[in-house]
Structure formats: structure tokens, C-alpha cells
Design a protein around this motif. Structure first.
Motif, mmCIF file in Angstrom:
data_model
loop_
_atom_site.group_PDB
_atom_site.id
_atom_site.type_symbol
_atom_site.label_atom_id
_atom_site.label_comp_id
_atom_site.label_asym_id
_atom_site.label_seq_id
_atom_site.Cartn_x
_atom_site.Cartn_y
_atom_site.Cartn_z
ATOM 1 N N VAL A 44 0.838 -1.198 0.000
ATOM 2 C CA VAL A 44 0.000 0.000 0.000
ATOM 3 C C VAL A 44 0.878 1.255 0.000
ATOM 4 O O VAL A 44 0.625 2.209 -0.746
ATOM 5 C CB VAL A 44 -0.950 -0.004 1.213
ATOM 6 C CG1 VAL A 44 -1.643 1.348 1.363
ATOM 7 C CG2 VAL A 44 -1.985 -1.117 1.084
ATOM 8 N N SER A 45 1.936 1.251 0.807
ATOM 9 C CA SER A 45 2.826 2.416 0.883
ATOM 10 C C SER A 45 3.561 2.641 -0.435
ATOM 11 O O SER A 45 3.920 3.771 -0.764
ATOM 12 C CB SER A 45 3.839 2.238 2.017
ATOM 13 O OG SER A 45 4.796 1.237 1.708
ATOM 14 N N GLU A 46 3.761 1.566 -1.201
ATOM 15 C CA GLU A 46 4.461 1.673 -2.481
ATOM 16 C C GLU A 46 3.539 2.039 -3.640
ATOM 17 O O GLU A 46 4.012 2.262 -4.755
ATOM 18 C CB GLU A 46 5.171 0.355 -2.783
ATOM 19 C CG GLU A 46 6.351 0.076 -1.851
ATOM 20 C CD GLU A 46 6.987 -1.289 -2.083
ATOM 21 O OE1 GLU A 46 8.089 -1.519 -1.520
ATOM 22 O OE2 GLU A 46 6.408 -2.126 -2.807
ATOM 23 N N GLY A 47 2.233 2.080 -3.379
ATOM 24 C CA GLY A 47 1.326 2.561 -4.411
ATOM 25 C C GLY A 47 0.352 1.552 -4.985
ATOM 26 O O GLY A 47 -0.294 1.836 -6.009
ATOM 27 N N ALA A 48 0.218 0.393 -4.367
ATOM 28 C CA ALA A 48 -0.766 -0.581 -4.851
ATOM 29 C C ALA A 48 -2.166 0.005 -4.752
ATOM 30 O O ALA A 48 -2.507 0.669 -3.770
ATOM 31 C CB ALA A 48 -0.681 -1.873 -4.047
ATOM 32 N N ALA A 49 -2.990 -0.261 -5.759
ATOM 33 C CA ALA A 49 -4.362 0.243 -5.777
ATOM 34 C C ALA A 49 -5.366 -0.840 -5.399
ATOM 35 O O ALA A 49 -6.468 -0.541 -4.944
ATOM 36 C CB ALA A 49 -4.699 0.795 -7.161
ATOM 37 N N VAL A 50 -4.984 -2.098 -5.624
ATOM 38 C CA VAL A 50 -5.823 -3.255 -5.302
ATOM 39 C C VAL A 50 -4.899 -4.353 -4.796
ATOM 40 O O VAL A 50 -3.777 -4.508 -5.295
ATOM 41 C CB VAL A 50 -6.595 -3.773 -6.543
ATOM 42 C CG1 VAL A 50 -7.475 -4.964 -6.180
ATOM 43 C CG2 VAL A 50 -7.432 -2.668 -7.174
ATOM 44 N N ILE A 51 -5.363 -5.112 -3.829
ATOM 45 C CA ILE A 51 -4.636 -6.286 -3.354
ATOM 46 C C ILE A 51 -5.336 -7.530 -3.897
ATOM 47 O O ILE A 51 -6.549 -7.680 -3.755
ATOM 48 C CB ILE A 51 -4.591 -6.337 -1.814
ATOM 49 C CG1 ILE A 51 -3.883 -5.098 -1.245
ATOM 50 C CG2 ILE A 51 -3.910 -7.621 -1.336
ATOM 51 C CD1 ILE A 51 -2.424 -4.973 -1.622
ATOM 52 N N ASP A 52 -4.571 -8.416 -4.500
ATOM 53 C CA ASP A 52 -5.127 -9.668 -5.036
ATOM 54 C C ASP A 52 -4.531 -10.832 -4.258
ATOM 55 O O ASP A 52 -3.332 -11.104 -4.351
ATOM 56 C CB ASP A 52 -4.793 -9.805 -6.522
ATOM 57 C CG ASP A 52 -5.464 -11.017 -7.151
ATOM 58 O OD1 ASP A 52 -6.703 -11.061 -7.176
ATOM 59 O OD2 ASP A 52 -4.747 -11.921 -7.629
ATOM 60 N N ILE A 53 -5.369 -11.496 -3.457
ATOM 61 C CA ILE A 53 -4.868 -12.609 -2.657
ATOM 62 C C ILE A 53 -5.333 -13.937 -3.247
ATOM 63 O O ILE A 53 -6.455 -14.066 -3.735
ATOM 64 C CB ILE A 53 -5.284 -12.487 -1.170
ATOM 65 C CG1 ILE A 53 -6.793 -12.565 -1.003
ATOM 66 C CG2 ILE A 53 -4.743 -11.202 -0.577
ATOM 67 C CD1 ILE A 53 -7.236 -12.575 0.456
ATOM 68 N N VAL A 245 5.607 -4.104 -6.526
ATOM 69 C CA VAL A 245 4.768 -2.912 -6.596
ATOM 70 C C VAL A 245 5.587 -1.654 -6.877
ATOM 71 O O VAL A 245 5.300 -0.909 -7.821
ATOM 72 C CB VAL A 245 3.969 -2.743 -5.289
ATOM 73 C CG1 VAL A 245 3.193 -1.433 -5.295
ATOM 74 C CG2 VAL A 245 3.025 -3.928 -5.097
ATOM 75 N N LYS A 246 6.584 -1.401 -6.076
ATOM 76 C CA LYS A 246 7.338 -0.150 -6.162
ATOM 77 C C LYS A 246 7.886 0.099 -7.561
ATOM 78 O O LYS A 246 7.725 1.195 -8.131
ATOM 79 C CB LYS A 246 8.497 -0.175 -5.146
ATOM 80 C CG LYS A 246 9.334 1.081 -5.117
ATOM 81 C CD LYS A 246 10.432 0.955 -4.070
ATOM 82 C CE LYS A 246 11.311 2.195 -4.034
ATOM 83 N NZ LYS A 246 12.388 2.069 -3.015
ATOM 84 N N GLU A 247 8.518 -0.921 -8.128
ATOM 85 C CA GLU A 247 9.156 -0.752 -9.433
ATOM 86 C C GLU A 247 8.132 -0.534 -10.547
ATOM 87 O O GLU A 247 8.337 0.285 -11.455
ATOM 88 C CB GLU A 247 10.026 -1.975 -9.748
ATOM 89 C CG GLU A 247 11.228 -2.142 -8.827
ATOM 90 C CD GLU A 247 10.923 -2.893 -7.530
ATOM 91 O OE1 GLU A 247 11.877 -3.260 -6.826
ATOM 92 O OE2 GLU A 247 9.728 -3.115 -7.237
ATOM 93 N N ASN A 248 7.019 -1.253 -10.480
ATOM 94 C CA ASN A 248 5.998 -1.097 -11.521
ATOM 95 C C ASN A 248 5.262 0.229 -11.397
ATOM 96 O O ASN A 248 4.930 0.849 -12.416
ATOM 97 C CB ASN A 248 5.020 -2.274 -11.470
ATOM 98 C CG ASN A 248 5.596 -3.524 -12.111
ATOM 99 O OD1 ASN A 248 5.557 -3.692 -13.315
ATOM 100 N ND2 ASN A 248 6.133 -4.409 -11.287
ATOM 101 N N VAL A 249 5.019 0.683 -10.166
ATOM 102 C CA VAL A 249 4.416 2.008 -9.968
ATOM 103 C C VAL A 249 5.305 3.084 -10.561
ATOM 104 O O VAL A 249 4.835 4.017 -11.219
ATOM 105 C CB VAL A 249 4.159 2.260 -8.468
ATOM 106 C CG1 VAL A 249 3.866 3.741 -8.214
ATOM 107 C CG2 VAL A 249 3.004 1.421 -7.978
ATOM 108 N N GLN A 250 6.609 2.954 -10.370
ATOM 109 C CA GLN A 250 7.548 3.941 -10.906
ATOM 110 C C GLN A 250 7.521 3.988 -12.428
ATOM 111 O O GLN A 250 7.509 5.060 -13.040
ATOM 112 C CB GLN A 250 8.966 3.643 -10.406
ATOM 113 C CG GLN A 250 10.016 4.632 -10.865
ATOM 114 C CD GLN A 250 9.725 6.047 -10.410
ATOM 115 O OE1 GLN A 250 9.275 6.264 -9.284
ATOM 116 N NE2 GLN A 250 9.958 7.021 -11.277
ATOM 117 N N VAL A 251 7.491 2.810 -13.044
ATOM 118 C CA VAL A 251 7.430 2.744 -14.510
ATOM 119 C C VAL A 251 6.144 3.395 -15.027
ATOM 120 O O VAL A 251 6.159 4.146 -16.007
ATOM 121 C CB VAL A 251 7.508 1.273 -14.979
ATOM 122 C CG1 VAL A 251 7.013 1.122 -16.422
ATOM 123 C CG2 VAL A 251 8.938 0.771 -14.871
#
Length: 258
Positions: A44-53, A245-251
Motif C-alpha cells: 500500500v505504501s508503495e502505491g498498490a491500488a488493489v490487493i489480489d490474494i 509494486v514499487k518498481e511497476n508504480v515507478q514505470v
């Protein structure tokens, strides 16, 4: 698209993968009830918008577990996530019994890797709860030749089933099923022209994160995953389902000029 109390549009959002399995193909994605809160907090802190479990591995050669075992793996982690975070939660399952349990516990979406075709009761369970759904293409045998007609035909048929059951059009997204019933070459054809699935009239989800089509060791597939996310942004894909998450949010931010 609406998931839970949030509307997603005009951007590419990260759906973060949280596996509740001991055998998922990427070891770093595996979680238990003891690690899931810390993992989701970071995502969540890295920018995820949805969690898929997901409590069932779908890696090549996986051993299927029952719906009851799936529920036992989901129960506490799902409750912990819903109690501690205001973020839409998707549950990756193709069993209607698991879906019914998860949605009754507050899950917002079902991510069905069999596109409503495996369990005849799945569509009615999703409709009953007023939930969202991701419909993914899959098949029992590897596709032959041109993939577009069978993939689009499968997805269209499943959408028709969903609408007939009463699932809201605003709560449906589609996944072409990279890595499922397709050869490596077909997976790349699908990825490169992913926006062709937009012709069906629904937002898209791309799930290519660290998949075997990229070759090499799973630990070394992040660069190819990030490139697939760049393609997703160019094709106006609504969600990318990823481990990192972090790397994909950045891209995504870079692609949108932010």
C-alpha cells in the motif's frame, strides 16, 4: 471500473499479488497469516491500488487443493487485511464456495482464472454479492494457430454469462490469460497486441509478472516484467497484476510523464 468503494479509470493501476500458498512459482510472493499484514502495508505504501490474494497456486504442474483448504488459507489473512486497510481486495479463485466465503468476509472482487467456466455457480455467487469480477481466458488444451478468435470468443461468451446473471457492467474487467493454454510465441503475440482485447468493450487487466515466457530464472525477470507494464500503459490497460509494486508504480509514473 468499480471495485468496492473505488472507481478506476483513465490510468494504469497496480494490482499487487499476495500469495497465501507454499508453492507459488515465485517464492518471494508467498505469505502466511503471520506475514501478510506487513506485506500489504508495504505494498500500500508503495502505491498498490488493489490487493489480489490467492490461496491456490496455478503455476505449471501445480497440485490442486480443495475449496475447503483454500478457505482455511484465506480466512485469517483476508480478515486481517479488511480490518486494517481501506483498499479493494480481489480474491483469486475458481471455486464458487471459496468465492462465496471470501465475498461474505468483505472481499470486493473475484479474479477467476477460468473466466466463469470452471464452476457453474460462480457467476451467481458474484452477482448475489454485487461484487466485481476479472474474467480471464483459459482452456484445457493449448491453443493452436491464431489465438485471437478463441480468446476473444471465450471472453465474450463469459461476459454474456456475467451480464445475464446480473453482474454490473461497470464491475467487469478482462484478462487475456498470458501463460495459460498458450505457447511462448502466442504469449508474446498476445502481449504485443493486448489492446486488441479492448474491442470487447471492457477494461483490461494484464498479468505477465515474472512469467516463464520471459525465460531464465524467475528471480531475474523483473526487467521484462517492467517492459510489459510499459506496453500495458501504452495500450491503456487499466490494471497490471504484479509482484513488485514499487518498481511497476515507478514505470507507470514515468510513462504518464510524472
Amino acid at each position: 471500473m468499480i471495485i468496492g468503494n473505488k472507481k478506476f479509470e483513465n490510468y494504469t493501476y497496480v494490482m499487487a499479488i499476495v500469495n497465501l500458498t507454499p508453492d507459488s512459482f515465485y517464492a518471494h510472493s508467498r505469505n502466511t497469516e503471520h506475514t501478510v499484514l506487513k506485506t500489504v502495508e508495504r505494498m500500500v505504501s508503495e502505491g498498490a491500488a488493489v490487493i489480489d490474494i490467492g490461496a491456490q497456486s496455478t503455476r505449471p504442474g501445480y497440485r490442486e487443493i480443495s475449496a475447503d483448504e483454500e478457505i482455511s488459507r484465506l480466512e485469517r489473512p483476508l480478515r486481517l487485511i479488511k480490518e486494517n486497510f481501506d483498499i479493494p481486495v480481489s480474491v483469486d479463485t475458481y471455486f464458487s464456495k471459496s468465492a462465496d466465503y471470501a465475498l461474505s468476509m468483505g472481499a470486493d472482487m473475484i479474479n477467476d482464472v477460468w473466466g466463469l467456466a470452471h464452476d457453474k455457480d460462480m457467476v451467481d455467487v458474484i452477482a448475489k454479492h454485487g461484487a466485481s469480477v476479472c474474467i480471464m481466458h483459459n482452456a484445457k488444451e493449448t491453443l493452436e494457430g491464431d489465438i485471437w478468435q478463441p480468446v476473444k470468443g471465450f471472453l465474450k461468451n463469459s461476459v454474456d454469462v456475467a451480464l445475464k446473471a446480473g453482474i454490473d457492467k461497470e464491475k467487469i474487467c478482462l484478462d487475456g490469460g498470458i501463460g495459460f493454454a498458450k505457447t511462448r510465441e502466442q504469449n508474446f503475440d498476445l502481449l504485443k497486441c493486448y489492446n486488441r482485447l479492448s474491442e470487447l468493450g471492457y477494461p483490461l487487466l494484464l498479468g505477465a509478472s515474472r512469467k516463464s515466457m520471459f525465460g531464465g530464472r524467475v528471480e531475474d525477470r523483473l526487467p521484462q516484467t517492467l517492459e510489459s507494464t510499459r506496453i500495458a500503459v501504452k495500450h491503456k490497460v487499466l490494471f497490471v497484476r504484479v509482484h513488485d509494486v514499487k518498481e511497476n508504480v515507478q514505470v507507470i509514473k514515468e510513462e504518464y510523464g510524472g
